[in-house]
Design an enzyme around this catalytic site. Structure first.
Site, PDB file in Angstrom:
ATOM      1  N   GLY A 162     106.956  29.649  36.094  1.00  0.00           N
ATOM      2  CA  GLY A 162     105.612  29.064  35.931  1.00  0.00           C
ATOM      3  C   GLY A 162     104.653  29.694  36.909  1.00  0.00           C
ATOM      4  O   GLY A 162     105.003  30.615  37.632  1.00  0.00           O
TER       5      GLY A 162
ATOM      6  N   SER B  53     109.483  29.763  41.703  1.00  0.00           N
ATOM      7  CA  SER B  53     109.241  31.184  41.489  1.00  0.00           C
ATOM      8  C   SER B  53     108.338  31.403  40.300  1.00  0.00           C
ATOM      9  O   SER B  53     108.197  30.559  39.422  1.00  0.00           O
ATOM     10  CB  SER B  53     110.560  31.909  41.249  1.00  0.00           C
ATOM     11  OG  SER B  53     111.089  31.474  40.008  1.00  0.00           O
ATOM     12  N   LYS B  54     107.746  32.555  40.301  1.00  0.00           N
ATOM     13  CA  LYS B  54     106.799  32.949  39.261  1.00  0.00           C
ATOM     14  C   LYS B  54     107.463  32.916  37.882  1.00  0.00           C
ATOM     15  O   LYS B  54     106.818  32.604  36.893  1.00  0.00           O
ATOM     16  CB  LYS B  54     106.312  34.365  39.607  1.00  0.00           C
ATOM     17  CG  LYS B  54     105.357  34.970  38.647  1.00  0.00           C
ATOM     18  CD  LYS B  54     103.948  34.956  39.226  1.00  0.00           C
ATOM     19  CE  LYS B  54     102.943  35.387  38.195  1.00  0.00           C
ATOM     20  NZ  LYS B  54     102.083  34.325  37.739  1.00  0.00           N
ATOM     21  N   ARG B  55     108.743  33.237  37.884  1.00  0.00           N
ATOM     22  CA  ARG B  55     109.437  33.315  36.595  1.00  0.00           C
ATOM     23  C   ARG B  55     109.364  32.003  35.814  1.00  0.00           C
ATOM     24  O   ARG B  55     109.352  31.984  34.616  1.00  0.00           O
ATOM     25  CB  ARG B  55     110.899  33.720  36.805  1.00  0.00           C
ATOM     26  CG  ARG B  55     111.241  35.008  36.078  1.00  0.00           C
ATOM     27  CD  ARG B  55     112.634  35.486  36.420  1.00  0.00           C
ATOM     28  NE  ARG B  55     112.835  35.533  37.857  1.00  0.00           N
ATOM     29  CZ  ARG B  55     113.878  34.971  38.475  1.00  0.00           C
ATOM     30  NH1 ARG B  55     114.778  34.299  37.802  1.00  0.00           N
ATOM     31  NH2 ARG B  55     114.019  35.090  39.775  1.00  0.00           N
TER      32      ARG B  55
END
Ligand code: GLU
Length: 481
Positions: free
Chosen positions: A255, A251-253
């Protein structure tokens, strides 16, 4: 002939997971002398993002994953953009209605919401209750003709199992009665993903559907559609998820997940492709470096794992560094153009030398400027603690002064003559090792670490070296001598 496809929805940037799916489809097609098709699945008009298709194609090209067929490419099964194929989906929705494999549904969003809430309250999985299945056909037709808002739903069997023979997961069985009566055509007349996807895979003669694991729950619905329409099914292969280091879904969270982010940070397509190839596929040996040609030669779906693959950024960095180190310098210059200041590009011969001197310590293209700036700056900063601690050593002043003297006597200098001079200074002064070399390194670069001194000398040349040595002198400890 083997035909695979990558079927992204143009909802924004291309995710690294999407690039891996495209890559595996590409490798499998090429390995089997087949064709790799790009199809744009844009039937959800609300989620469409402007420029996303162009961006997607550009990213695939950058990665060297070139479709044989697709929008803007060749191919006789186009158009390859679903919003340009709407009548085709309508035709098959009608056939499904005629054959009673589908029905009109008039349920309002409010009714569906009330239903959902009641199911959740009873701890039941939310699903459609087949309410409109029992509306007599003639009545349903009348209501449609009268303009009542409706969707078309597929009938799921009320009994039995649907079994998928997945090339990666083996047999996966689904209980038919828990499948929702999936919407096939929305109230705006556009098909849903499921209908369009199956119609297109059939019409584009796709032989292997290779896609992410998240699509596995949709596959029994697709199998039903193939059966209802009397079409031969493609083979299915569901790829393992990509995971964060803590094994949660990537997930974006935690990286970057957009290919573009990696590109902007100076990752090379060769490295990213190599890295993604190994996220789920195992080559059967310890070898880690593979070119696209190698991958095509070795790839097989039998060697794709079921278990999720952890996206290890450290490994990607290492691999990128490997490619940078081992790349012909001319090619590295090409790649560097977007990353270094204009001024560096004015003297390509110098830049070549600089890259040769620094590339062993660079992991991404965006680090080049930082590592190379010692060769371009007019003024060196000698005021850092580390620098001063070296320059203040009594020996440093002696070495620097002697070197200035020697340099003033020679016409020019290269690595070899520099070493000879340094040996002479050492003989004259008895200063050796760190005290001898570090003083010169710091005086010429302002840093304690960096490329070999002979390379630095070769690049900077006599005048620059001389200037820097003189600039450093005021920072040495003059009081001691
Ligand atoms: N449009 C789907 C996606 O965005 C395609 C899934 C599939 O490959 O069937 O990933």
């Amino acid at each position: 002939m083997t035909r695979t496809r990558f079927a992204p929805s143009p909802t924004g940037y291309l995710h690294v997971g999407g690039l891996r799916t495209a890559l595996y489809n590409y490798l499998f097609a090429k390995k089997n002398n087949g064709k790799f098709i790009l199809r744009i699945e844009d039937t959800d008009q609300k989620r469409k993002v402007k420029g996303a298709i162009e961006n997607l194609i550009e990213t695939l090209k950058w990665a060297g994953i070139i479709p044989d067929e697709g929008p803007g490419f060749n191919g006789k099964y186009g158009p390859y953009i679903q919003s340009e194929r709407i009548p085709l989906y309508q035709k098959y929705a009608n056939i499904l209605l005629e054959n009673k494999n589908a029905y009109y549904c008039f349920c309002t969003p409010e009714r569906l919401e009330t239903l959902r809430k009641a199911q959740v309250a009873r701890n039941e999985p939310p699903r459609y209750d087949n309410y409109c299945r029992s509306i007599p056909e003639a009545e349903a037709k009348k209501r449609v003709e009268a303009g009542e808002s409706h969707v078309i739903r597929m009938k799921s069997p009320l009994h039995g199992n649907i079994v998928i023979d997945d090339l990666i997961r083996g047999k996966v069985s689904f209980v038919a009665s828990v499948l929702d009566d999936q919407i096939l055509v929305k109230s705006d007349g556009f098909p849903t993903y499921h209908l369009a996807n199956v119609v297109d895979d059939h019409h584009m003669k796709i032989t292997h559907v290779i896609r992410g694991e998240e699509w596995l729950p949709s596959t029994p619905k697709h199998i039903l559609l193939y059966e209802y329409l009397g079409w031969e099914k493609p083979k299915f292969a569901h790829l393992p998820l990509l995971l964060n280091p803590d094994r949660s879904k990537l997930s974006k969270r935690q990286g970057d997940i957009a290919v573009e982010d990696y590109r902007k940070k100076g990752y090379l397509p060769e490295a990213l492709v190599n890295f993604l190839a190994l996220l789920g596929w195992n080559p059967g040996s310890d070898r880690e470096i593979f070119s696209m040609e190698n991958l095509i030669e070795l790839f097989s779906l039998e060697r794709v794992n079921k278990a999720g693959a952890v996206f290890n950024l450290e490994k990607l960095k290492w691999m990128n560094g490997y490619y940078i180190r081992n790349m012909p310098v001319e090619k590295l210059i090409e790649y560097s153009k977007e990353f270094v200041p204009e001024s560096y590009l004015q003297d390509v011969e110098k830049l070549k030398k600089v890259l040769n001197a620094t590339k062993d310590n660079i992991h991404t293209l965006s680090e080049i400027t930082e590592k190379a700036k010692i060769f371009y700056q007019d003024k060196v900063d000698y005021t850092t603690r580390d620098c001063l601690s070296i320059l203040k050593k009594p020996s440093s002043k002696i070495v620097i002064e002697r070197l200035i003297n020697h340099l003033q006597k020679v016409e020019s200098i290269d690595g070899k003559t520099f070493i000879e001079i340094m040996r002479e200074i050492s003989k004259e002064t008895k200063i050796k090792g760190q005290d001898l070399w570090m003083s010169v390194r710091v005086a010429t670069t302002g840093q304690l670490h960096g490329p070999e001194l002979v390379k630095i000398v070769d690049i900077l040349q006599k005048d620059n070296i001389l200037k820097r040595l003189k600039d450093a002198l005021p920072y040495t400890n003059s009081k001691n001598y």
